[in-house]
Each structure stands twice: as C-alpha cells, then as structure tokens.
Design an enzyme around this catalytic site. Structure first.
Site, short mmCIF file in Angstrom:
data_model
loop_
_atom_site.label_atom_id
_atom_site.label_comp_id
_atom_site.label_asym_id
_atom_site.label_seq_id
_atom_site.Cartn_x
_atom_site.Cartn_y
_atom_site.Cartn_z
N GLN B 38 51.72 7.00 40.34
CA GLN B 38 50.97 7.03 41.57
C GLN B 38 51.68 6.31 42.72
O GLN B 38 52.62 5.56 42.51
CB GLN B 38 49.59 6.40 41.35
CG GLN B 38 49.65 5.04 40.67
CD GLN B 38 48.38 4.73 39.88
OE1 GLN B 38 47.33 5.33 40.10
NE2 GLN B 38 48.47 3.80 38.96
N ASP B 144 49.45 1.83 27.12
CA ASP B 144 48.13 2.42 27.00
C ASP B 144 47.17 1.40 26.39
O ASP B 144 47.47 0.77 25.37
CB ASP B 144 48.22 3.67 26.10
CG ASP B 144 46.85 4.21 25.76
OD1 ASP B 144 46.11 4.57 26.70
OD2 ASP B 144 46.50 4.25 24.55
N ALA B 145 45.99 1.25 27.02
CA ALA B 145 45.07 0.20 26.59
C ALA B 145 44.54 0.44 25.18
O ALA B 145 44.36 -0.51 24.40
CB ALA B 145 43.91 0.10 27.60
N ASP B 162 38.25 -2.20 33.19
CA ASP B 162 38.47 -2.20 34.66
C ASP B 162 39.40 -1.04 34.97
O ASP B 162 40.54 -1.21 35.37
CB ASP B 162 39.09 -3.54 35.06
CG ASP B 162 39.21 -3.68 36.58
OD1 ASP B 162 38.57 -2.90 37.30
OD2 ASP B 162 39.96 -4.57 37.02
#
Lengths: 323, 323, 323, 323
Positions: B38, B144-145, B162
C-alpha cells in the site's frame, strides 16, 4: 459505481468546516422554492434520501429525521406527567408537531414559525407530516416565536425549541438567550412544565460551539437541566439536546418507567428511542462532561458564541454570569 | 476563509459511499511512502491535523486517534484482573502498543503487522508512538498475524485485533472468521483471557455492514461478548468494538471499579474514557440492539459480508450457523 | 480509472470563475516553498505534468509551457532585424530567458523579477531552465522591474513583459499602464525596438477582461500593435499577446521569411511556431476583432480594468483617454 | 462570491480526463427527461447559461452553441455554389437545421436523429430552435442515419455530420467509417456536393484522439479535405471540423468571396464567422499539421480509435491508410 446508475453527476456540496466539505450525489431535485428568508429545496440525495435544505444547508433527511424528532419530542413528553398543551418555537418542517400529536394526552399544539413559505412547502411536499399540518389540534402561526409566546393566552406544559443554531446575526439567536428563557419561557410554563431545545453539535470536538453554552444558559435559569446527545449521520456529527425542568424530580425516570409511558401514551411504537437507549444518550463522555462543567458563558442579548464552522476553536468566554 | 491561510487548495477526497464523498483541505503533505502492500502518507489535513493514510484512506488522525486507541485497549485491559502478556494483530501504527505499554502489569507485548514499511514509517514519523516502538517490552514481527499467533510459544492474557475491516478479498478477512477465533485465538488465551477487536462502523444506518456480523461470529465461539460504540469524527461515523471474554463474570465491572483500576494500573490519566463514559458506550440504541439480535450470519472462511460502501444494503444472510 | 493508479485522490482545485472550477489530480507534490510574496509549488498534476503554481494558481506546465514561451519570445525576436540586448520584466521561471538565449544574436539579457525565492526555486527545480539561469549572457536582478528598467544604463532591442495579469491591487498593475509604456518602455527601446507582452485571456468570451485594454493602452503609445492568440490548455482558455513595434514596417514579415529567420538565427528547431502557424494566430475572429476595435479604455495609473473571474462582465469603460 | 447569489451549491461535475474534472455551478435544473438511449437535461449552469446535457455530458451551451453551429454549417454551405437539398446526420438539438434554414437557397432539409425524446425535448425547450423544428422545409425522421440516408430518394448538395464522437461501442462509430463515407455518403452527394462533419477535439494535445483519424478516413475517400478548428469554451478544448469536397476547386474561396456569399445568401448576419476568421481557423498550427500528415489510420468497421479521455495517449496505428 454511482456513475452507472446516475450518469449525471450533480453534487450538492456543503461546507462542514472551513477546511472540510462533503458532497452528496443529487438523484433528483424534487421541489424548489424561495421565501423572503431563504431558499427551500427538497432534493433526493446520496445515501440520505429525500432531504430538506434551507439555503443549501441540510435540515433533515429521510434516513434519520425520525431519530432526531423522536429524541427532540418524546423524552420531554414522557418525563412530564400529563402533557396537554404544547408550544413549538420554529418547527416549520412539521415533523416535531407530528411526533407531539402522537401523544394521546395532547389537546393543543401551538407552532410558531417565521417562514410561511417553508411551512407551506413542507405541508405540500412532506407526505409524512401532512396529517400533522391538517390536525385540528394544531394551531400554526407564521410570526416571531418570542412575540407570539409572550402574547399567547395561558401557559404550556411543554415548550419545544426546534430552531436553527444561534448564528451570529441570525434570526434565531435571541431565542437562545438567558433573557428569553428567564422572562418568556419560564413564565409561560405551567407548574411541572418542561422546556426542551435542540442544541447543536455535541461531539467531543464540537460541543463547545453552542451546546455547552446553551446548557450553561439554561442552568442559569432552571433548577435542573438534562443534556443528551446522539450521532446524526446527515449532520455529520453527534447532535445535542438540553432539557430544562421546572421540577427536578421528573428527571429521575427509570428506563422501565420510560418504556411503560411510551407504550401507554403514544400512538404507534418508537423506532429508535426506549428507556435503555435514553440512558445511553445521557451518559455523556468525559470530554463533553468536562466542557459542560467548565463552561463559563451564558447567552445574553449582546454576548454570544456562534457556530462559524465546526473545526474552529470557540471564542474564549468573556464573562461568567452564572447565577 | 481557509483560502486566506492556505492559498493552495489541495483537497484529499475520500468516498464515504458511492454517492457521498468528502474532501479535506491539505495543509501539508508531510511524508509519503510506498510498500509492496500500500501507499503510506502522513498528511496534515483539514480539521483533523496530522493524519495517517493507507492507500488514500484515513487510518487515524491527531484529533481523535487517542479516543480510538483508549477505547480499543483500556476496557479489555482493566476487565482482565492482571494482564501481563499481550498479542496485537496488526497495529502497525504503534498507538495500540503505546496504550498497552501504559499498563504497569504488562511484561511482554507481541505485535504482528504484515507491512514493515508502514511500521518503519510510523516509527519514524509519529512522535507519540516512538517510545512504544523502542520499548524493550515490545516484540515487533512483520508477518501474517495468524501464522505468528499459532506458532508463538505460550499463551496471552489479552489479544487485540487492530486490523482493517474485513474487505472482500482483503488480506484481513481471514482474521475475522469463526475458524480463526475458534481454532487460533481461543486456544491461545490464558484462562480468563480477553479478546478485543475493532469492528467497523456501528451507526444505526451502518451497523449491519460488519459490526453485527463480527459480533455474531464472536458469540458463536465465546461465552460472553460485549459490543460498544463511539462516534469517531475522522471516520465520519459511529465506530464499534466487540470484546469477547472467556470468563463472562469479568464483564460485570462497575463504573467505580473501572475508574479505580484505571487510576491504579495505568501511567498517566485517560483523556476520554472513564467508568461513566464506558457505561454510556455499552448502552447501544434500539436499532443497533435489534440488528445485533437479528444477525444470522457468522464469518466463515468462504462466506463473508463485506464493506463496499456505507450506504449499501448489506447482503442478506445466507445461513445462520450459530452454535 | 485514475484511482487504480493513484489510489490517493489528492485534487488541486482552481477557480476558473465564480461558478466554474476545475480539479487536477495530484500525482506528486515535488517541491514547496514560500516567499514574502507568495507560495511556490512544483506539483505533478493531472494531464499537465510538472506544473508550477504561485499561490495555488497555475503558472506553467510541462505539456504546454514551451508553446507559451515560443509564442511570447520568438515572433518579436524574428521581427526585429538583429536583437542583441533584451530586457525581461518578470520571467522568474526562467523559460523566457531560455528561449531568448537560443537566439545567436543575443549578447545580453537583463531579467528583473521581484521574487528571489521564485527565481531560486525555478533555478533549482526546473531542469529545462537551469542552463539559462547559469548563462554568462544573463543578468538576473531581484527588484521592481520599472525601477530597474528606468535606471539601467543604455537601451534595449527587445523588451518582454512576462508578468502576472493586471490584478486589482496586484503588484503588476503598474507595469501595464500607459504611463509605464510611454515614459519607461518606449524611451528605453533602441530605434526599431519591439515590446511584447503576455496579455491574458483572449477568447471570444474573455477577451475584454484585460486583452483588449492592454491592446488599447499600447495603441495609445506605439505606432503599430500586433495582437495574436492561441489556446493554452493549462489556462483553460485562449491566451493573448500584444506586440508593440516602434517601426510598423517590421510587422510585414511573410511566413516564408519568418521560417527563414527562425532557421537561421535560433539554435534548435521550433516545436509549435512557424510562419504559417503565426499567420493563423494573427487572424483573430470576428468577435475579438470587434472587441479590439470598440475598446475605449486604456490602463492609467488610477483607472484599471481587472480580472476578477473569467465569467464576469468587464466593467464599463469609464473614459476613452486615447491620445 | 457565487455563494452570495446561489446559496445552494449544486455542482455538475464532468470528467475532462481521468485526472482532470471540472464543476459548473448549477443555477437551475430547468428540464429533465429520459429516453431509451440517454438522460436529457437542460440546466442553467456556471458561466455557460442554459446548457443541454446528454447523460451528464455537455452538448451545447447558450454562450457558445452559436459559434459551433455557424462553423459547422456555413463554411460548407457557402463553398457550395447553390445548396438546395441538405441531409443532417444527427442534429437532434435543432440548431444545425436552424442555421441551414437561414440559407435562402435551401428547399429541403432532411434531419435523421435516432432519439425522438431528445428531438421532442429540444423542440419544446430550446426557444431559438423552435422555428426550425416547425419549418415546412424540414423533414425530421427518428431512425438510424445510415439506414435513412441509403434509402432516401435522390441525392443531396450538402450532407452534415452532427453526431457524437466515435466512441468505443457507441452508436455513432459506424457513421465515421471509410465504408460509410465511400458507400453511403459519396454516392448520395450530387455533383459538386460537400460533406462536413464535426470532428472532436483538435488541440495540439488532443488532435490525435479522433480529429486526425476522421481526416485521414475522409482523405481516403474524397479528393479534397479541409480541416479547421476553433476553441469552444464549453468543451474546454479546441474543436475540429473536417470538410470533404467532391470538387476540390470549391475550397479556393477567398475571404472576400466568402463574405459576399454570406451577405447575399443568408438571412441575418453572422456573429462569429467571416472570411478573415475562417482563414485563421484553417491555418492549423505546426503540431496539428504534423499529426494530420503522419496519421496512418482510417476508421474501418472493425478498427477504430476512440476517445477515452483527452489526456490519454492515442493507440498506435495498427495499419496503414486503406483506400
């Protein structure tokens, strides 16, 4: 994409602050009129549906006007033990009268709005409010609200302020002053009477524009003032109301008792309001509570605080005339 | 007028819906970056001050990020009797870690955000969060969480989501599913552990976009789920959170006890939150409560409901797989 | 769609008239500066590429500045038999000097622009003009152009006005007056000298804003004035120039002779201008010719006509002081 | 400021390119309609006055439609020695017929526009064109122009293309092809007949979108093609026309002869056009002339070049000039 459906990209642009504006896609300009005071338009816009504009500023929209008017009218009406006579300052749109007239106890509603063109326009074009305009219990007068309230014979159980915000030099400013509350509103309330007024933006960033000052002004006159607030999408902010009671004990209404009275006294059911909801609206957050506590200014005839734009810092209080 | 001060009229335009957009006056483009995921920008805009954007969408702003992060972090932290180990899914901005680290009980914070560029950008440019990024109690992992949470040794007292809203095809969707909650989050919580997640728009017009569905998904896994909501100016809507507790009795915290714990356990004082405020946030209105009750859909790996634009009607629920 | 490429929708909005505005997509804010006179920005925008803004108003853009500067500089330079000394009023961007310096005959260019910050900014950031700023034939002075032109020793073959339009109260107005032309420009021209000035919008709807008045003012002083016009995309209008000759016979240049002189005297080739093109630009349409003929007003020190917005009707001429 | 007069800020936004849009202040939405093909609106906007929109795209405006239509109609009409029979492809607005009917020599005008709703709308609401719609010399047919032109008995002196630009998949594309010109238009012209068509943007940045390709297509069919161009404010660009003559010698009309014929043959006087003006319009600049010379592509039934947005680079030519 909107363009696929609405190939004509007509946007209604409204300043939310000097440095923030928003634009609603216009689906159809339904009706336009012009009075000596303002332009009146009913436009089907963006996500808000049929929306009423005065001078290009949103007044109310299909998707959320019912929330605004439930919250303006019913809390005060049910806190009063038996409201029969009601006076509305402003309210030309007709929705406030519509909600008041749902109360079976109501015998007489006097509504005084300065702009006949707006009243006629809303009577003609707002289908939901048509019956209210034509009710035999409604007396509609097009004049200055203060003049008429002072002169009107007798007193009222509930007086409702459904006016534009107190703008610098605006026609409504005088209807938010200590003088008006002390010398006109209070004397015209029956014992146990209640005054409720819309009170402008009440967000944690915007509450000092007018909300806290209206509250302080009312506290300088009435024994009990109950502020509450709810987000209104079409106003792009949390909105506030202040209820002023001549009998402080009436504010001690439980959620269950509010639900009972709403069920008993009002025709039809509420869409948004119930006792639990109202308890939430009265639990203002730490920032807003602090601003209410610290507010030093009351609106007097010659010393106001005005909305210029939401983002703007409020003027410092110039005096602290609480009594 | 803004033009007097900022003669250059640079507007950042954001779609709030297909038929509603708003424009913030750009005062200064402070920093711009680009990751593989992004664009990242820090821009001083309109009434919101220094504002963080990802791909041109507002993430958080100076004027209200502190409210968002107080509400995301502290209610769960004080409902837990003694939170020592914390896991943050996402949170690359650093503000969530900042608030968590204010709790004296905290020994270890593991924060897993996929985008290293965003983390580095925020570390470098967000002065308020700098100390958090540099805390010896923080372990920051860019991955990656889900992968990291599954693999991380031991369990946690509080897990915080979050993340961006569950967008169609977006990278975060899998972190809102029943499968993730059941098979990853729940097993990684210590006894009495709490999971809290931001949950998207929660206004009476917008709550069915994702808020009610996240709530229903959590209710299908946890014994107790506490939803609450607060208006966030920069998101132009009421925002929602859902707290999921493994021990339902912890939710019975009085306002006074919340105030006591905040005072005792947290460094510095709260700006927005206190017990009274939190009670208000938990009193959802009649419309939102009804939507929560009637919600039939849970997020599963292959059946989601997505934010496409606030004004859009939510897809009809296709199944009702609560357990 | 632009959004695919530029996910951040930053728009630079410029008023073209009170009731018409346009918005250019900002691709990158390259450099920003601020002088005591104005804000200076170099921004990569919309379809125009790298564009120079003063106080948020477009000065010139990558896609068409070369057309503007070819038309400002070369027609006058080739109508003159042998231009050696050149004076530029304004021109801080450097592109006018760049074009002048392409003429092999030129020995000395004096450029007087009031704003040092703009000159330094353009020197640093406009790659195409860098060599001009560093030319040993250029003398750059940051001061008022009238003061310097009056005081400068000797006379000039060509004087070029590359100034902002004559705005009400603006610093440039005095450099468009009869007094300036009569008492400063004319006496500082060598025999056969030529004065050329940009002259604002020259469309059939906009030519009376300043173009016809500048023309009338020059006609009141010089024996021959040649007006011409060309559409400039970045100004969203046809743009005008007025060339004033001390020797009327020089204007009788054939297209073929213009081509010959351009080829002979100028380094490199023209992109836009040739003799055939220039003939076209001088063939003004019936509306503009009529407005030129009927123009009664000249700019005097205390009686101007100003651009307020393109759509606005020009003020009626208050006198007809041609001599 | 516009806000003083028009307190309601309703903007009509039009994309000029992917990265450039403009917004006209809406003073009044006069009439709106909808056909099976498109939305039709007459709106009083910004500086342009009463403006006709199809699907939200500007078709013509009060301030400059007369220029467009003088330039579309009269040059071809006066180059022809004695035009009696005229065929208009498109032209539903009625203004082209209006200008044609000013020629005393005209006996018959056949106008074929596909959209009856647009024709009826313009007949009803465009006061200036009302008489043309009601002229006994006009035959109006609502059908496909090619079908009708092929089938119509007899031949014509002048054929006029007053159609939308050749858009990808648009209904007008087939009316710009070599096949249409070769097999329909040319055979339906009387000896000495002339075809004239509007030809889209013709600025030095935009001429390769369709202008040069229409020119090349006509050159592949007709012995002589005369391109010319003029800035049209409401289209925010220079606009182009291409005139195709079956008798090349007719293009050798002097400015004086054009003026003489206009005075002799046409009722009333021209506002914009005269011989001197037309000479100017035919003097295309160096960039546009080069693009015309280098154009390799002709429109064939299956290989077009389309306007997607002005800023976009034209597709490279895929084949060379079929004859």
């Amino acid at each position: 994409m909107a363009q696929d459906t609405y190939t004509k990209r007509l946007w209604l642009e409204e300043d939310l602050a000097d440095d923030l504006k928003w634009s609603m896609l216009v689906k159809k300009v339904l009706y336009s009129g012009k009075s000596e005071y303002q332009e009146v338009d009913l436009i089907d816009v963006g996500p808000f549906g049929k929306t009423l504009f005065l001078d290009g500023k949103v007044q109310s929209s299909e998707v959320d006007e019912w929330v605004y008017h439930e919250l303006l009218v019913h809390p005060a009406m049910v806190m009063h033990p038996n409201p029969k006579t009601i006076f509305i300052c402003g309210g030309g749109e007709g929705a406030t009268a519509r909600e008041v007239l749902r109360h079976k106890s109501v015998e007489k509603v006097v509504m005084v709005d300065i702009d006949k063109v707006v009243c006629d326009f809303c009577h003609a074009h707002l289908e939901k409010n048509k019956a209210a305009f034509e009710s035999s219990r409604l007396e509609l007068i097009n004049d200055d609200a203060r003049t008429q309230l002072e002169a009107y014979p007798g007193k009222f159980d509930v007086i409702i302020g459904d006016l534009a915000d107190p703008l610098d030099g605006g026609p409504c400013y005088q209807l938010y002053t200590q003088d008006f509350y002390q010398n006109v509103v209070l004397p015209k309330l029956n014992p146990g009477g209640i005054f409720i007024t819309q009170s402008g933006p009440a967000g944690f960033l915007s509450c000092t524009e007018v909300f806290t000052c209206i509250n302080a002004t009312l506290r300088s006159v009435f024994p009990s003032v109950l502020p509450y607030a709810q987000h209104m999408p079409v106003f792009c902010d949390v909105w506030g109301w202040n209820m002023a009671l001549t009998d402080a004990s009436q504010a001690e209404l439980s959620a269950e008792e509010m639900d009972r009275r709403l069920a008993e006294r009002v025709q039809g059911s509420m869409g948004f309001l119930d006792g639990h909801t109202f308890k939430g609206l009265c639990h203002l957050n730490k920032v807003v509570r602090k601003c209410l506590e610290e507010e030093q200014q009351v609106y007097t005839a010659d010393c106001g605080r005005f909305i210029h734009g939401k983002g703007q810092a409020a003027k410092p209080a110039e005096n602290g005339s609480q009594q």
